[in-house]
Design a protein around this motif. Structure first.
Motif, PDB file in Angstrom:
ATOM      1  N   LEU A 177       1.110  -1.338   0.034  1.00  0.00           N
ATOM      2  CA  LEU A 177       0.196   0.067   0.196  1.00  0.00           C
ATOM      3  C   LEU A 177       0.449   1.613   0.077  1.00  0.00           C
ATOM      4  N   ARG A 178       2.197   0.946   0.771  1.00  0.00           N
ATOM      5  CA  ARG A 178       2.627   2.477   0.991  1.00  0.00           C
ATOM      6  C   ARG A 178       3.442   2.834  -1.125  1.00  0.00           C
ATOM      7  N   ASP A 179       3.959   1.526  -1.446  1.00  0.00           N
ATOM      8  CA  ASP A 179       4.120   1.629  -2.572  1.00  0.00           C
ATOM      9  C   ASP A 179       3.641   2.579  -3.461  1.00  0.00           C
ATOM     10  N   GLY A 180       2.442   2.070  -3.383  1.00  0.00           N
ATOM     11  CA  GLY A 180       1.039   1.888  -4.419  1.00  0.00           C
ATOM     12  C   GLY A 180       0.362   3.354  -4.235  1.00  0.00           C
ATOM     13  N   PHE A 181       0.535   4.263  -2.450  1.00  0.00           N
ATOM     14  CA  PHE A 181      -0.059   5.534  -2.271  1.00  0.00           C
ATOM     15  C   PHE A 181       1.266   6.552  -2.321  1.00  0.00           C
ATOM     16  N   ASP A 182       2.644   6.060  -2.798  1.00  0.00           N
ATOM     17  CA  ASP A 182       3.534   7.400  -2.912  1.00  0.00           C
ATOM     18  C   ASP A 182       3.861   7.132  -4.606  1.00  0.00           C
ATOM     19  N   ALA A 183       2.994   5.787  -5.507  1.00  0.00           N
ATOM     20  CA  ALA A 183       3.586   6.153  -6.584  1.00  0.00           C
ATOM     21  C   ALA A 183       1.837   6.896  -7.203  1.00  0.00           C
ATOM     22  N   PHE A 184       1.075   7.280  -6.619  1.00  0.00           N
ATOM     23  CA  PHE A 184      -0.522   7.751  -6.699  1.00  0.00           C
ATOM     24  C   PHE A 184      -0.255   9.228  -6.640  1.00  0.00           C
ATOM     25  N   GLU A 185       0.472   9.536  -5.548  1.00  0.00           N
ATOM     26  CA  GLU A 185       1.055  10.729  -5.325  1.00  0.00           C
ATOM     27  C   GLU A 185       2.391  11.220  -6.292  1.00  0.00           C
ATOM     28  N   ALA A 186       2.923  10.645  -7.011  1.00  0.00           N
ATOM     29  CA  ALA A 186       3.651  10.847  -7.598  1.00  0.00           C
ATOM     30  C   ALA A 186       3.735  11.442  -9.403  1.00  0.00           C
ATOM     31  N   THR A 187       2.523  10.398  -9.497  1.00  0.00           N
ATOM     32  CA  THR A 187       2.306  10.377 -10.617  1.00  0.00           C
ATOM     33  C   THR A 187       1.260  11.727 -11.101  1.00  0.00           C
ATOM     34  N   LEU A 188       0.638  11.927  -9.617  1.00  0.00           N
ATOM     35  CA  LEU A 188      -0.342  12.647  -9.812  1.00  0.00           C
ATOM     36  C   LEU A 188       0.091  14.668  -9.980  1.00  0.00           C
ATOM     37  N   SER A 189       1.338  14.153  -9.085  1.00  0.00           N
ATOM     38  CA  SER A 189       2.345  15.718  -9.359  1.00  0.00           C
ATOM     39  C   SER A 189       2.678  16.104 -10.314  1.00  0.00           C
ATOM     40  N   ARG A 190       3.018  14.865 -11.261  1.00  0.00           N
ATOM     41  CA  ARG A 190       3.664  15.655 -12.387  1.00  0.00           C
ATOM     42  C   ARG A 190       2.613  15.914 -13.105  1.00  0.00           C
ATOM     43  N   LEU A 191       1.665  14.893 -13.648  1.00  0.00           N
ATOM     44  CA  LEU A 191       0.706  15.855 -14.350  1.00  0.00           C
ATOM     45  C   LEU A 191       0.009  16.690 -13.854  1.00  0.00           C
ATOM     46  N   SER A 192       0.050  17.023 -12.666  1.00  0.00           N
ATOM     47  CA  SER A 192      -0.552  18.608 -12.102  1.00  0.00           C
ATOM     48  C   SER A 192       0.698  19.614 -13.024  1.00  0.00           C
ATOM     49  N   GLN A 193       1.764  19.118 -12.340  1.00  0.00           N
ATOM     50  CA  GLN A 193       2.638  20.175 -12.532  1.00  0.00           C
ATOM     51  C   GLN A 193       2.687  20.340 -14.550  1.00  0.00           C
ATOM     52  N   GLN A 194       2.710  19.340 -15.190  1.00  0.00           N
ATOM     53  CA  GLN A 194       2.543  19.229 -16.616  1.00  0.00           C
ATOM     54  C   GLN A 194       1.105  20.386 -17.542  1.00  0.00           C
TER      55      GLN A 194
END
Length: 302
Positions: free
Chosen positions: A73-90
């Motif tokens: 779960l930790r790795d999954g939520f970290d991946a969610f956060e990183a991807t959403l942050s990158r998409l938001s910056q784009q």
């Protein structure tokens, strides 16, 4: 357990409690009450049939099952956060699409990209190089560089600059006067539309008041960019657009040994007629106008 029945809120509560080692700390992070966290985790344990925590007086500890579930779960939520942050910056970066011919894109736009990035670091350009006419109404293109006389129905159009053609060659060939045309191949390229005003060798010889040497060899290409590269490589002398070889002329890879220059078609800046341009599109259009207005359309940085 099927994906559609995964208790996401409970899994989130479990991950926070496991990471922080406390139901209370997890509740503060999730902006809920400790009781709500406890209920969600008990519901998760009931649904899975597993004991996930050992409840102690002031803290909780993971069971063996909980210790196996937590890193997933930790790795999954970290991946969610990183991807959403990158998409938001784009999404925060402006993007402007430009359509132009292959030769104009490679020989005029690309050499000027460093200047564009320096002046507009917050705008991403998407260059679409094609010799086919792109319909701005059915694509994500914001600006099109049209070459010719028009008309360009349904577009807001303004001239950028009129093309100029002249013979150019690698200086190693030693071409100094029109008499040298008899000993070097004439490089030419095919125009997509046969029009009498196309800047061809025939037009140039007529403007120069000279006859084409009957023994002159020829090297023919279907693309102007390939003809330019052949001239740079020293395979002959080419009649090409001077604005498109400004970089090669400035660097000494090509020379324009003699005239006359003949006029080509006009490059136009075309945009949607029924759509108000964004601030980024306005900035890109202004940048294109500024470079088009430079004397001789010399390469950026000169």
């Amino acid at each position: 357990m099927q994906r559609r029945s995964l208790p996401l809120s409970a899994l989130r509560a479990f991950e926070a409690a496991a990471r922080l080692g406390s139901f209370k700390a997890a509740a503060e992070e999730l902006a809920v009450t400790p009781t709500a966290v406890s209920h969600q985790i008990r519901a998760l344990e009931a649904q899975t049939g597993l004991m996930l925590f050992e409840r102690q007086v002031r803290k909780v500890a993971l069971t063996e099952a909980g210790a196996q579930l937590y890193p997933v779960l930790r790795d999954g939520f970290d991946a969610f956060e990183a991807t959403l942050s990158r998409l938001s910056q784009q999404r925060t970066r402006a993007q402007v699409g430009i359509s132009a011919t292959n030769a104009f894109t490679v020989k005029w736009l690309v050499p000027r990209m460093a200047d564009f990035r320096l002046r507009h670091p917050d705008i991403d350009l998407q260059l679409q190089a094609s010799d086919d006419v792109v319909d701005l109404r059915s694509t994500a293109i914001d600006i099109a560089i049209r070459y010719g006389r028009g008309p360009y129905t349904g577009l807001s159009v303004e001239p950028l600059f009129t093309d100029q053609f002249a013979p150019v060659a690698n200086p190693r060939l030693g071409v100094l006067s029109p008499e040298d045309l008899a000993r070097v191949p004439l490089i030419r390229f095919d125009w997509r539309r046969a029009q009498p005003e196309n800047p061809t060798w025939e037009r140039w010889f007529a403007a120069a008041g000279r006859r084409r040497p009957p023994q002159a060899a020829q090297l023919r290409f279907s693309d102007e960019g390939h003809a330019i590269q052949a001239a740079v490589a020293g395979h002959g002398i080419a009649l090409v657009s001077l604005p498109l070889v400004a970089e090669e002329l400035a660097a000494g890879h090509l020379v324009q040994p003699f005239g006359p220059m003949i006029e080509g078609h006009t490059y136009h800046l075309a945009m949607h007629a029924d759509r108000s341009p964004s601030a980024a599109v306005v900035a890109v259009a202004a940048w294109l106008r500024a470079h088009a207005a430079r004397p001789g359309n010399e390469a950026a940085g000169k």
